[in-house]
Design a protein around this motif. Sequence first.
Motif, PDB file in Angstrom:
ATOM      1  N   ASP A   1      -7.134   9.578  25.263  1.00 60.32           N
ATOM      2  CA  ASP A   1      -7.038  10.914  25.849  1.00 60.32           C
ATOM      3  C   ASP A   1      -8.425  11.365  26.262  1.00 60.32           C
ATOM      4  O   ASP A   1      -9.373  11.292  25.477  1.00 60.32           O
ATOM      5  N   GLU A   2      -8.553  11.827  27.494  1.00 57.28           N
ATOM      6  CA  GLU A   2      -9.852  12.263  27.990  1.00 57.28           C
ATOM      7  C   GLU A   2     -10.392  13.453  27.209  1.00 57.28           C
ATOM      8  O   GLU A   2     -11.592  13.673  27.143  1.00 57.28           O
ATOM      9  N   ALA A   3      -9.486  14.248  26.639  1.00 58.47           N
ATOM     10  CA  ALA A   3      -9.921  15.434  25.901  1.00 58.47           C
ATOM     11  C   ALA A   3     -10.528  15.079  24.541  1.00 58.47           C
ATOM     12  O   ALA A   3     -11.182  15.903  23.923  1.00 58.47           O
ATOM     13  N   GLN A   4     -10.316  13.842  24.094  1.00 56.41           N
ATOM     14  CA  GLN A   4     -10.844  13.427  22.799  1.00 56.41           C
ATOM     15  C   GLN A   4     -11.964  12.414  23.002  1.00 56.41           C
ATOM     16  O   GLN A   4     -12.080  11.780  24.044  1.00 56.41           O
ATOM     17  N   GLY A   5     -12.796  12.272  21.983  1.00 51.83           N
ATOM     18  CA  GLY A   5     -13.896  11.333  22.078  1.00 51.83           C
ATOM     19  C   GLY A   5     -13.453   9.911  21.809  1.00 51.83           C
ATOM     20  O   GLY A   5     -12.269   9.597  21.696  1.00 51.83           O
ATOM     21  N   ILE A   6     -14.440   9.026  21.720  1.00 50.86           N
ATOM     22  CA  ILE A   6     -14.175   7.613  21.453  1.00 50.86           C
ATOM     23  C   ILE A   6     -13.821   7.431  19.978  1.00 50.86           C
ATOM     24  O   ILE A   6     -14.477   7.971  19.088  1.00 50.86           O
ATOM     25  N   THR A   7     -12.748   6.696  19.732  1.00 53.27           N
ATOM     26  CA  THR A   7     -12.327   6.395  18.366  1.00 53.27           C
ATOM     27  C   THR A   7     -12.893   5.042  17.960  1.00 53.27           C
ATOM     28  O   THR A   7     -12.730   4.053  18.677  1.00 53.27           O
ATOM     29  N   VAL A   8     -13.563   4.994  16.822  1.00 56.30           N
ATOM     30  CA  VAL A   8     -14.161   3.765  16.311  1.00 56.30           C
ATOM     31  C   VAL A   8     -13.285   3.243  15.172  1.00 56.30           C
ATOM     32  O   VAL A   8     -12.899   3.999  14.278  1.00 56.30           O
ATOM     33  N   GLY A   9     -12.960   1.966  15.222  1.00 53.90           N
ATOM     34  CA  GLY A   9     -12.117   1.374  14.196  1.00 53.90           C
ATOM     35  C   GLY A   9     -12.644   0.031  13.734  1.00 53.90           C
ATOM     36  O   GLY A   9     -13.616  -0.510  14.279  1.00 53.90           O
ATOM     37  N   MET A  10     -11.987  -0.529  12.724  1.00 52.68           N
ATOM     38  CA  MET A  10     -12.381  -1.830  12.174  1.00 52.68           C
ATOM     39  C   MET A  10     -11.896  -2.951  13.059  1.00 52.68           C
ATOM     40  O   MET A  10     -10.809  -2.883  13.638  1.00 52.68           O
ATOM     41  N   GLU A  11     -12.678  -3.983  13.176  1.00 55.23           N
ATOM     42  CA  GLU A  11     -12.274  -5.205  13.857  1.00 55.23           C
ATOM     43  C   GLU A  11     -11.685  -6.149  12.828  1.00 55.23           C
ATOM     44  O   GLU A  11     -11.968  -6.065  11.626  1.00 55.23           O
ATOM     45  N   GLN A  12     -10.828  -7.027  13.287  1.00 52.17           N
ATOM     46  CA  GLN A  12     -10.167  -7.989  12.401  1.00 52.17           C
ATOM     47  C   GLN A  12     -11.185  -8.788  11.593  1.00 52.17           C
ATOM     48  O   GLN A  12     -12.176  -9.294  12.123  1.00 52.17           O
ATOM     49  N   GLY A  13     -10.943  -8.865  10.283  1.00 53.40           N
ATOM     50  CA  GLY A  13     -11.812  -9.655   9.409  1.00 53.40           C
ATOM     51  C   GLY A  13     -12.972  -8.879   8.820  1.00 53.40           C
ATOM     52  O   GLY A  13     -13.616  -9.357   7.879  1.00 53.40           O
ATOM     53  N   GLU A  14     -13.261  -7.676   9.345  1.00 55.55           N
ATOM     54  CA  GLU A  14     -14.370  -6.889   8.816  1.00 55.55           C
ATOM     55  C   GLU A  14     -13.942  -6.175   7.525  1.00 55.55           C
ATOM     56  O   GLU A  14     -12.757  -5.918   7.298  1.00 55.55           O
ATOM     57  N   GLU A  15     -14.917  -5.850   6.705  1.00 60.20           N
ATOM     58  CA  GLU A  15     -14.665  -5.164   5.441  1.00 60.20           C
ATOM     59  C   GLU A  15     -15.479  -3.884   5.370  1.00 60.20           C
ATOM     60  O   GLU A  15     -16.553  -3.795   5.964  1.00 60.20           O
ATOM     61  N   MET A  16     -14.926  -2.891   4.670  1.00 59.19           N
ATOM     62  CA  MET A  16     -15.700  -1.690   4.374  1.00 59.19           C
ATOM     63  C   MET A  16     -15.320  -1.203   2.984  1.00 59.19           C
ATOM     64  O   MET A  16     -14.207  -1.433   2.502  1.00 59.19           O
ATOM     65  N   VAL A  17     -16.255  -0.547   2.334  1.00 58.24           N
ATOM     66  CA  VAL A  17     -16.071  -0.087   0.960  1.00 58.24           C
ATOM     67  C   VAL A  17     -15.963   1.429   0.956  1.00 58.24           C
ATOM     68  O   VAL A  17     -16.739   2.129   1.603  1.00 58.24           O
ATOM     69  N   ASP A  18     -14.966   1.939   0.222  1.00 56.05           N
ATOM     70  CA  ASP A  18     -14.773   3.373   0.053  1.00 56.05           C
ATOM     71  C   ASP A  18     -14.748   3.676  -1.438  1.00 56.05           C
ATOM     72  O   ASP A  18     -14.149   2.920  -2.220  1.00 56.05           O
ATOM     73  N   VAL A  19     -15.401   4.745  -1.835  1.00 56.61           N
ATOM     74  CA  VAL A  19     -15.457   5.120  -3.247  1.00 56.61           C
ATOM     75  C   VAL A  19     -14.735   6.455  -3.412  1.00 56.61           C
ATOM     76  O   VAL A  19     -15.030   7.425  -2.714  1.00 56.61           O
ATOM     77  N   HIS A  20     -13.769   6.478  -4.346  1.00 57.21           N
ATOM     78  CA  HIS A  20     -13.016   7.701  -4.614  1.00 57.21           C
ATOM     79  C   HIS A  20     -12.802   7.835  -6.106  1.00 57.21           C
ATOM     80  O   HIS A  20     -12.331   6.900  -6.771  1.00 57.21           O
ATOM     81  N   ASP A  21     -13.169   8.991  -6.630  1.00 58.18           N
ATOM     82  CA  ASP A  21     -12.980   9.279  -8.049  1.00 58.18           C
ATOM     83  C   ASP A  21     -13.616   8.200  -8.929  1.00 58.18           C
ATOM     84  O   ASP A  21     -13.048   7.785  -9.955  1.00 58.18           O
ATOM     85  N   GLY A  22     -14.780   7.714  -8.499  1.00 54.18           N
ATOM     86  CA  GLY A  22     -15.525   6.744  -9.290  1.00 54.18           C
ATOM     87  C   GLY A  22     -15.051   5.311  -9.180  1.00 54.18           C
ATOM     88  O   GLY A  22     -15.604   4.425  -9.848  1.00 54.18           O
ATOM     89  N   VAL A  23     -14.038   5.055  -8.334  1.00 54.06           N
ATOM     90  CA  VAL A  23     -13.505   3.694  -8.180  1.00 54.06           C
ATOM     91  C   VAL A  23     -13.867   3.179  -6.789  1.00 54.06           C
ATOM     92  O   VAL A  23     -13.771   3.893  -5.797  1.00 54.06           O
ATOM     93  N   GLU A  24     -14.243   1.913  -6.737  1.00 55.62           N
ATOM     94  CA  GLU A  24     -14.632   1.283  -5.478  1.00 55.62           C
ATOM     95  C   GLU A  24     -13.448   0.514  -4.897  1.00 55.62           C
ATOM     96  O   GLU A  24     -12.841  -0.324  -5.558  1.00 55.62           O
ATOM     97  N   TYR A  25     -13.138   0.818  -3.636  1.00 50.11           N
ATOM     98  CA  TYR A  25     -12.026   0.170  -2.938  1.00 50.11           C
ATOM     99  C   TYR A  25     -12.574  -0.551  -1.707  1.00 50.11           C
ATOM    100  O   TYR A  25     -13.327   0.042  -0.920  1.00 50.11           O
ATOM    101  N   THR A  26     -12.182  -1.813  -1.552  1.00 51.07           N
ATOM    102  CA  THR A  26     -12.626  -2.615  -0.413  1.00 51.07           C
ATOM    103  C   THR A  26     -11.470  -2.788   0.575  1.00 51.07           C
ATOM    104  O   THR A  26     -10.411  -3.304   0.213  1.00 51.07           O
ATOM    105  N   TRP A  27     -11.689  -2.339   1.808  1.00 49.82           N
ATOM    106  CA  TRP A  27     -10.674  -2.411   2.862  1.00 49.82           C
ATOM    107  C   TRP A  27     -10.969  -3.556   3.817  1.00 49.82           C
ATOM    108  O   TRP A  27     -12.121  -3.784   4.185  1.00 49.82           O
ATOM    109  N   THR A  28      -9.927  -4.266   4.201  1.00 51.20           N
ATOM    110  CA  THR A  28     -10.047  -5.357   5.168  1.00 51.20           C
ATOM    111  C   THR A  28      -8.891  -5.266   6.154  1.00 51.20           C
ATOM    112  O   THR A  28      -7.749  -5.005   5.759  1.00 51.20           O
TER     113      THR A  28
END
Length: 465
Positions: free
Chosen positions: A96-123
């Motif tokens: 949508d032209e009214a919205q900016g560029i959306t950045v997402g994960m590419e296949q095979g990439e990993e990212m770590v998120d921490v919530h309530d003291g616990v580490e979660y790894t997303w792939t």
Amino acid sequence: MSSSSGSYEKYITMAASVAATAMLVRSVASELVPYEVRDLLCAAARSLRARVSSRHTVVIDEAEGLSANQIYDAARTYLAARISTDMPRLRVSRVDEAQGITVGMEQGEEMVDVHDGVEYTWTLVSRDGSSPGGGAASGASSAAGAKGRGRLEIKSFEVSFHKKHKDKALESYLPYVVDTAKAMKDQHRNLKMHMIEYEAWTAVDLRHPSTFDTLAMNKKLKQSVMDDLERFVKRKDYYRRIGRAWKRGYLLYGPPGTGKSSLIAAMANYLKFDIYDLELTEVKCNSDLRRLLVGTSSRSILVVEDIDCSIDLIQREEGEKRARSSSAGEENDDKVTLSGLLNFVDGLWSTSGEERIIVFTTNYRERLDPALLRPGRMDMHIHMGYCTTESFRILARNYHSVENHAMYPEIEQLIEEVMVSPAEVAEVLMRNEDSDVVLQDLLEFLKAKRKGAGESMAANENGNE
């Protein structure tokens, strides 16, 4: 040197031979071993790894059967706001032209998120689902994306964490991801303005810029409206407990040009609610009215502007008399009646959705049937009056970024003396980009308006003598 070179070539040859042998064995196994056996072996290998590993993994497929998986969609939205641009590979998109560029994960990439003291790894993983055992059904919604590639691609998010946190992940973290994603979508989604066209709703983007910050309105009244809206959207459980439909009615009344439409737009932008503009002159009868109202969504504002003059509503007593005098078997449903409108406001229709706001506007509140005005139908009556000194300063700041000026005292004195609408003041302020010039124009406009009002009053007094 030659001995070293010969050893290196020997190792390279040996590695190539091992790789070729492995590929041959894999190829033979694929040809000779049935896919059912291969799946069992893979499952056994995964089970063995799970037993010896301290990690636990939750798989979130893109689709569940023929339906999209809402948790996958929520995870994609949630992760897009937390992804690190330092990743070697990123996926970007814009729909949508009214919205900016959306950045997402590419296949095979990993990212770590921490919530309530616990580490979660997303792939983000993708697998071929075209084989009978590949779960083609669960990847149905990915078929369109893989159509041009000649195979079915199944996308999944995998989130892994220490196995001792499994309960916390399922009961706390994933619901948190879903709720956060919903709030993000509500905050950034494009609002819609629905209008009646060919007896059905037609939607266009609502791009009205009005907000409570820019609204030329009394500060205390403005805050009371915002507080009322906030209280309303937070009381879902309360409305359910007391057995009432989750809706709220507002009546905006006052002279033309006092900002009633701008207030409605500000309410929509504040709550992120769509607007349904119910033009009663486009509705032929009560049954059409009911059909249109069933088609409205929750979390929306239904607007009936100029209720006193948009249509000649048949009064309840008159409508009942016509119904009794109609021939047997003939339904008196050829007009929009006041009873039909009241049923729409707080009758059975009001239970067909939730978190709805209804707004009526009128220039003349005294012309409305009292049945429309009682609490439960119009819960809050908001008077939109003529321009005040406070409203003028808001408009001057909006249009010219001027907080104070030498001409303000004289202008404000005139505003207190004459009846001028915010729309009239705004129209003068838009005539020129030079603040000195435009404020002088406004001063002359107000003087002329005062003179005209004085002459009109004198003429009326002479006529009454």
